[in-house]
Design a protein around this motif. Structure first.
Motif, PDB file in Angstrom:
ATOM      1  N   ARG A 139      42.634  23.020  -8.200  1.00 51.89           N
ATOM      2  CA  ARG A 139      41.853  21.968  -9.054  1.00 51.89           C
ATOM      3  C   ARG A 139      40.564  22.284  -9.035  1.00 51.89           C
ATOM      4  O   ARG A 139      39.879  22.445 -10.321  1.00 51.89           O
ATOM      5  N   LYS A 140      39.842  22.216  -8.065  1.00 49.38           N
ATOM      6  CA  LYS A 140      38.416  22.219  -7.934  1.00 49.38           C
ATOM      7  C   LYS A 140      37.848  23.688  -8.285  1.00 49.38           C
ATOM      8  O   LYS A 140      36.876  23.909  -9.071  1.00 49.38           O
ATOM      9  N   LYS A 141      38.371  24.763  -7.927  1.00 47.98           N
ATOM     10  CA  LYS A 141      37.705  26.031  -8.208  1.00 47.98           C
ATOM     11  C   LYS A 141      38.026  26.278  -9.682  1.00 47.98           C
ATOM     12  O   LYS A 141      37.171  27.001 -10.425  1.00 47.98           O
ATOM     13  N   LYS A 142      38.941  25.916 -10.261  1.00 52.01           N
ATOM     14  CA  LYS A 142      39.157  25.867 -11.807  1.00 52.01           C
ATOM     15  C   LYS A 142      38.041  25.194 -12.464  1.00 52.01           C
ATOM     16  O   LYS A 142      37.608  25.784 -13.435  1.00 52.01           O
ATOM     17  N   ARG A 143      37.608  23.965 -12.096  1.00 50.91           N
ATOM     18  CA  ARG A 143      36.723  23.364 -12.696  1.00 50.91           C
ATOM     19  C   ARG A 143      35.349  23.917 -12.279  1.00 50.91           C
ATOM     20  O   ARG A 143      34.248  24.081 -13.189  1.00 50.91           O
ATOM     21  N   ASP A 144      34.969  24.635 -11.291  1.00 53.19           N
ATOM     22  CA  ASP A 144      33.754  25.316 -10.965  1.00 53.19           C
ATOM     23  C   ASP A 144      33.634  26.534 -11.877  1.00 53.19           C
ATOM     24  O   ASP A 144      32.642  26.678 -12.301  1.00 53.19           O
ATOM     25  N   GLU A 145      34.868  27.221 -12.135  1.00 57.33           N
ATOM     26  CA  GLU A 145      34.722  28.213 -12.952  1.00 57.33           C
ATOM     27  C   GLU A 145      34.288  27.892 -14.169  1.00 57.33           C
ATOM     28  O   GLU A 145      33.476  28.368 -14.958  1.00 57.33           O
ATOM     29  N   LEU A 146      35.086  26.631 -14.774  1.00 55.44           N
ATOM     30  CA  LEU A 146      34.703  26.330 -16.288  1.00 55.44           C
ATOM     31  C   LEU A 146      33.118  26.062 -16.254  1.00 55.44           C
ATOM     32  O   LEU A 146      32.628  26.363 -17.505  1.00 55.44           O
ATOM     33  N   LEU A 147      32.606  25.455 -15.256  1.00 50.02           N
ATOM     34  CA  LEU A 147      31.138  24.997 -15.283  1.00 50.02           C
ATOM     35  C   LEU A 147      30.238  26.311 -15.544  1.00 50.02           C
ATOM     36  O   LEU A 147      29.334  26.101 -16.389  1.00 50.02           O
ATOM     37  N   LYS A 148      30.664  27.523 -15.225  1.00 46.17           N
ATOM     38  CA  LYS A 148      29.794  28.527 -15.504  1.00 46.17           C
ATOM     39  C   LYS A 148      30.023  28.927 -17.064  1.00 46.17           C
ATOM     40  O   LYS A 148      28.863  29.632 -17.434  1.00 46.17           O
ATOM     41  N   TYR A 149      30.745  28.283 -17.726  1.00 43.82           N
ATOM     42  CA  TYR A 149      30.993  28.872 -19.197  1.00 43.82           C
ATOM     43  C   TYR A 149      30.496  27.587 -20.166  1.00 43.82           C
ATOM     44  O   TYR A 149      30.676  27.599 -21.411  1.00 43.82           O
ATOM     45  N   ARG A 150      30.169  26.321 -19.331  1.00 42.52           N
ATOM     46  CA  ARG A 150      29.967  25.130 -20.174  1.00 42.52           C
ATOM     47  C   ARG A 150      29.127  25.108 -21.405  1.00 42.52           C
ATOM     48  O   ARG A 150      29.134  24.714 -22.369  1.00 42.52           O
ATOM     49  N   ASN A 151      27.970  25.920 -21.097  1.00 38.50           N
ATOM     50  CA  ASN A 151      26.749  26.038 -22.180  1.00 38.50           C
ATOM     51  C   ASN A 151      26.871  27.330 -23.128  1.00 38.50           C
ATOM     52  O   ASN A 151      26.071  27.420 -23.817  1.00 38.50           O
ATOM     53  N   ARG A 152      27.954  27.834 -22.941  1.00 33.41           N
ATOM     54  CA  ARG A 152      28.072  29.144 -23.783  1.00 33.41           C
ATOM     55  C   ARG A 152      28.356  28.851 -25.228  1.00 33.41           C
ATOM     56  O   ARG A 152      29.065  28.009 -25.397  1.00 33.41           O
ATOM     57  N   GLU A 153      27.684  29.521 -26.223  1.00 30.85           N
ATOM     58  CA  GLU A 153      27.928  29.128 -27.583  1.00 30.85           C
ATOM     59  C   GLU A 153      29.061  29.768 -28.238  1.00 30.85           C
ATOM     60  O   GLU A 153      29.656  29.323 -29.201  1.00 30.85           O
ATOM     61  N   GLU A 154      29.655  30.987 -27.718  1.00 31.26           N
ATOM     62  CA  GLU A 154      30.517  31.562 -28.239  1.00 31.26           C
ATOM     63  C   GLU A 154      31.825  30.862 -28.158  1.00 31.26           C
ATOM     64  O   GLU A 154      32.109  30.093 -26.876  1.00 31.26           O
ATOM     65  N   THR A 155      32.904  31.325 -28.822  1.00 32.37           N
ATOM     66  CA  THR A 155      34.290  30.900 -28.590  1.00 32.37           C
ATOM     67  C   THR A 155      34.851  31.341 -27.180  1.00 32.37           C
ATOM     68  O   THR A 155      34.577  32.325 -27.085  1.00 32.37           O
ATOM     69  N   LEU A 156      35.663  30.594 -26.459  1.00 32.67           N
ATOM     70  CA  LEU A 156      36.075  30.912 -25.161  1.00 32.67           C
ATOM     71  C   LEU A 156      37.710  30.891 -25.335  1.00 32.67           C
ATOM     72  O   LEU A 156      38.396  30.207 -25.914  1.00 32.67           O
ATOM     73  N   ILE A 157      38.178  32.113 -24.506  1.00 35.71           N
ATOM     74  CA  ILE A 157      39.738  32.308 -24.537  1.00 35.71           C
ATOM     75  C   ILE A 157      40.177  32.227 -23.165  1.00 35.71           C
ATOM     76  O   ILE A 157      39.904  33.175 -22.509  1.00 35.71           O
ATOM     77  N   LEU A 158      41.243  31.364 -23.064  1.00 29.66           N
ATOM     78  CA  LEU A 158      41.865  31.567 -21.766  1.00 29.66           C
ATOM     79  C   LEU A 158      43.274  31.605 -21.636  1.00 29.66           C
ATOM     80  O   LEU A 158      44.148  31.274 -22.925  1.00 29.66           O
TER      81      LEU A 158
END
Length: 280
Positions: A139-158
């Motif tokens: 749970r925590k690591k998942k949210r930490d990973e997402l934080l790295k992409y929070r300010n990205r302008e491009e579309t994200l795919i998971l």
């Protein structure tokens, strides 16, 4: 002449296969695959009979060497995954890397990829995108990973599994806030489904049903407007002069401080320059 082929397979509908893929599978001396049962189903559909070699995440380091030894001894080997392109969230990258190190040519065939189908179906920006794949299960690591992409302008795919998709949607909502998303499942299959809307709107659809199938989540990038608002919140308590002083006291020249404040606050250079006149 022996060859190593990386061969994409259908992501759901077995009819989504190219003539060239069938030709390579017919000509290969051996086929390396994730799950022999899944691959046998595809091969039986097209009446292909070949020896199968198990190539999975837990054994790919050792089996990669075995495959390359066989290629060097004269065999043509095709690597397939259960669905889609080997090496994309599936075993394959280790084999390719080792083949390159040993000077063995890698032949990659074009074909199905769930991320592209989901992206094009999403209605979100397709001009630039980042493929993240599977997030950490914790749970925590998942949210930490997402934080790295929070300010990205491009579309994200998971990618995500059915038993984790709701937590992942909640994590996206917590870290990114309310953004437009598209959630795709069962791509190219009979019950293919795309849910589009805000994160909350998509979460609402799962209040009374259990997620099923493998999911591709496409998330809108952070808009420039949202980035600007976030920046403004950081210095909302500062006057223009205080903002300039903050930069100057950190070692920046007055000229550069003026430039930085103009860019950050989106106001005229004349206004900022006027506030800087009596600053040393």
């Amino acid at each position: 002449m022996s060859k190593l082929y990386i061969v994409p397979t259908p992501i759901g509908n077995l009819k989504d296969i190219s003539f060239r893929v069938l030709e390579v599978l017919q000509e290969a001396d051996r086929i390396a695959c994730e799950d022999t049962r899944v691959t046998s189903k595809l091969l039986n559909r097209y009446e292909i009979r070949k020896p199968l070699l198990s190539y999975r995440e837990h054994n790919e380091m050792g089996v990669s060497e075995e495959i390359l030894d066989k290629v060097e001894s004269g065999e043509t080997i095709a690597l397939v995954s259960d669905a889609g392109m080997p090496g994309i969230s599936d075993p394959g990258s280790v084999l390719v890397r080792k083949a390159i190190q040993r000077g063995i040519e890698v032949n990659v065939l074009p074909g199905p990829s769930a991320l592209i189908n989901a992206l094009v179906s999403s209605g979100l920006d397709t001009s630039r995108f980042t493929f993240i794949g599977f997030l950490d299960k914790a749970r925590k690591k998942k949210r930490d990973e997402l934080l790295k992409y929070r300010n990205r302008e491009e579309t994200l795919i998971l990618y995500e599994a059915p038993h984790r998709i709701l937590d992942t949607l909640e994590a996206v909502q917590e870290v990114f806030g309310e953004r437009k998303i598209s959630l795709s499942r069962e791509l190219t299959k009979l019950y293919e489904e795309h849910q589009r809307g805000t994160v909350q709107e998509v979460l609402e659809t799962y209040k009374d049903r259990t997620p099923k199938g493998e999911f591709v989540l496409v998330v809108e990038g952070m808009s420039q407007e949202a980035q600007q608002l976030e920046k403004e919140e950081l210095y909302a308590h500062l006057t223009v002069k205080e903002h300039l002083l903050q930069f100057i006291e950190s070692g920046m020249s007055k000229k550069d401080a003026v430039k930085a404040v103009v860019e950050l606050r989106g106001i005229s250079k004349k206004e900022v320059y006027k506030e800087s006149l009596d600053l040393e």
